[in-house]
Design an enzyme around this catalytic site. Structure first.
Site, short mmCIF file in Angstrom:
data_model
loop_
_atom_site.label_atom_id
_atom_site.label_comp_id
_atom_site.label_asym_id
_atom_site.label_seq_id
_atom_site.Cartn_x
_atom_site.Cartn_y
_atom_site.Cartn_z
N SER A 151 6.53 -8.59 -3.41
CA SER A 151 6.08 -8.66 -2.02
C SER A 151 5.07 -9.78 -1.86
O SER A 151 3.99 -9.75 -2.46
CB SER A 151 5.44 -7.35 -1.60
OG SER A 151 4.72 -7.56 -0.40
N HIS B 275 10.44 -10.10 -1.01
CA HIS B 275 10.15 -9.04 -0.04
C HIS B 275 9.07 -9.54 0.92
O HIS B 275 7.98 -9.92 0.50
CB HIS B 275 9.70 -7.77 -0.78
CG HIS B 275 9.50 -6.58 0.11
ND1 HIS B 275 10.54 -5.77 0.52
CD2 HIS B 275 8.38 -6.05 0.65
CE1 HIS B 275 10.07 -4.78 1.27
NE2 HIS B 275 8.76 -4.92 1.38
N ASP C 238 6.79 -8.66 4.24
CA ASP C 238 6.25 -7.55 5.02
C ASP C 238 5.71 -8.00 6.36
O ASP C 238 4.70 -8.72 6.42
CB ASP C 238 5.12 -6.87 4.22
CG ASP C 238 5.66 -6.09 3.05
OD1 ASP C 238 6.52 -5.21 3.27
OD2 ASP C 238 5.24 -6.36 1.91
N MET D 298 3.98 -6.99 9.85
CA MET D 298 3.15 -5.93 10.44
C MET D 298 2.61 -6.38 11.79
O MET D 298 2.12 -7.51 11.92
CB MET D 298 1.98 -5.61 9.52
CG MET D 298 2.40 -5.23 8.11
SD MET D 298 0.95 -4.96 7.09
CE MET D 298 1.73 -4.57 5.51
N HIS E 90 10.99 -6.63 5.70
CA HIS E 90 10.60 -5.25 6.01
C HIS E 90 9.77 -5.27 7.28
O HIS E 90 8.62 -5.71 7.27
CB HIS E 90 9.80 -4.72 4.79
CG HIS E 90 9.24 -3.35 4.98
ND1 HIS E 90 8.28 -2.84 4.13
CD2 HIS E 90 9.50 -2.38 5.88
CE1 HIS E 90 7.97 -1.61 4.51
NE2 HIS E 90 8.68 -1.31 5.57
N MET F 246 7.56 -3.67 9.85
CA MET F 246 6.69 -2.55 10.19
C MET F 246 6.17 -2.80 11.59
O MET F 246 4.98 -3.06 11.82
CB MET F 246 5.55 -2.45 9.16
CG MET F 246 6.03 -1.89 7.84
SD MET F 246 4.89 -2.24 6.50
CE MET F 246 5.50 -3.85 6.01
N MET G 182 9.03 4.31 1.49
CA MET G 182 7.61 4.00 1.32
C MET G 182 6.98 5.02 0.37
O MET G 182 7.10 6.23 0.58
CB MET G 182 6.87 4.04 2.66
CG MET G 182 7.28 2.97 3.65
SD MET G 182 7.26 1.29 3.01
CE MET G 182 5.58 1.14 2.43
N ASP H 237 8.75 1.12 -2.29
CA ASP H 237 7.78 0.15 -1.78
C ASP H 237 6.38 0.75 -1.70
O ASP H 237 6.11 1.62 -0.87
CB ASP H 237 8.26 -0.32 -0.39
CG ASP H 237 7.45 -1.49 0.13
OD1 ASP H 237 6.55 -1.97 -0.60
OD2 ASP H 237 7.72 -1.92 1.26
C1 DX5 Z 1 3.00 -1.91 2.35
C2 DX5 Z 1 4.08 -2.95 2.16
C3 DX5 Z 1 4.37 -3.21 0.75
C4 DX5 Z 1 3.21 -3.77 -0.02
C5 DX5 Z 1 3.33 -3.35 -1.43
O1 DX5 Z 1 2.83 -1.62 3.68
O2 DX5 Z 1 5.28 -2.53 2.78
O3 DX5 Z 1 5.54 -4.01 0.57
O4 DX5 Z 1 3.09 -5.16 0.07
O5 DX5 Z 1 2.20 -3.78 -2.10
P1 DX5 Z 1 1.75 -3.15 -3.48
O6 DX5 Z 1 2.87 -3.33 -4.44
O7 DX5 Z 1 0.54 -3.93 -3.81
O8 DX5 Z 1 1.47 -1.67 -3.23
ZN ZN Z 2 7.29 -3.64 2.25
#
Ligand code: DX5
Ligand code: ZN
Length: 216
Positions: free
Chosen positions: A7, A32, A34, A36, A65, A67, A136, A174
């Site tokens: 990620s 990956h 993320d 947000m 991904h 969110m 998650m 994840d």
């Molecule tokens: C969390 C994200 C993850 C995150 C994982 O909201 O969806 O993808 O980056 O990070 P680590 O591996 O550090 O928990």
């Molecule tokens: Zn993620």
């Protein structure tokens, strides 16, 4: 061998090109990414522009991904930015089936992400329509959190559902994945590991990716 999806949330964004280069030279399978929005989750990360920049550095799969609320409004933008796969949160989609259809009609693989409190049974009526479940194992919003142990039970339940129906759906875990807990996550039935801090904050990220890759 598991699919490894580092990620980029944990990457050093001042050196994003180098971080992407490192992943390209490593055994990582997917990038990956993320996204947000500060509404679905209490944090804001980055948008399609960064995905577009990352896309120019790699031929590997860009696994995005989302969110965010109202993901349908942005699916096409992420496709244009170079996403190969798009996961939307079940908790953010009133018309989940429509979101899945949209992602597939745009030519991407469709994923559904579920929060720690969401039972896997809620996937029952879409499981045959999707390519990926992003499960998650922390509450989404931040990297570097601790793996929630009950996730193990959920992985086993989901693997059973997928096997019983003869489906071909990835189980991606994840949040809070480490070199230590990864073997039991794989043994429980997951086949994709997302890893942020474990990879990017390690002394030798490429070696860490190889270690995760060589499990089972
Ligand atoms: C969390 C994200 C993850 C995150 C994982 O909201 O969806 O993808 O980056 O990070 P680590 O591996 O550090 O928990
Ligand atoms: Zn993620």
């Amino acid at each position: 061998m598991p699919i490894i999806a580092p990620s980029l949330l944990a990457a050093n964004f001042l050196r994003l090109e180098d971080e992407c280069k490192m992943l390209n030279e490593s055994e990582a399978d997917w990038f990956h990414l993320d996204i947000m929005d500060g509404r679905f989750v209490p944090n804001i990360s980055f948008g399609p522009m960064i995905v577009e920049f990352v896309r120019t550095t790699t031929k590997k799969v860009c696994d995005v991904h989302l969110m965010i609320l109202e993901p349908g409004k942005y699916a096409e933008e992420f496709k244009n930015a170079g996403a190969n796969q798009l996961s939307v949160h079940i908790e953010a989609c009133t018309h989940l089936h429509r979101n899945i259809e949209q992602i597939k009609s745009l030519g991407m693989k469709a994923g559904v992400a579920i929060n720690p409190h969401t039972p896997v049974s809620e996937l029952s009526d879409v499981l045959h329509e999707i390519d990926l479940v992003c499960m998650m194992s922390v509450n989404p919003g931040f990297g570097g959190q601790k793996f929630i142990p009950h996730t193990m039970e959920k992985i086993k339940q989901l693997r059973k559902m997928i096997t019983e129906r003869g489906l071909n759906v990835h189980i991606e875990i994840d949040g809070g994945v480490t070199v230590k807990n990864a073997p039991s996550i794989i043994a429980a039935g997951a086949d994709v590991l997302v890893a942020g801090n474990t990879v990017f904050k390690s002394a030798d990220p490429k070696a860490t990716i190889s270690r995760l890759k060589s499990l089972l």
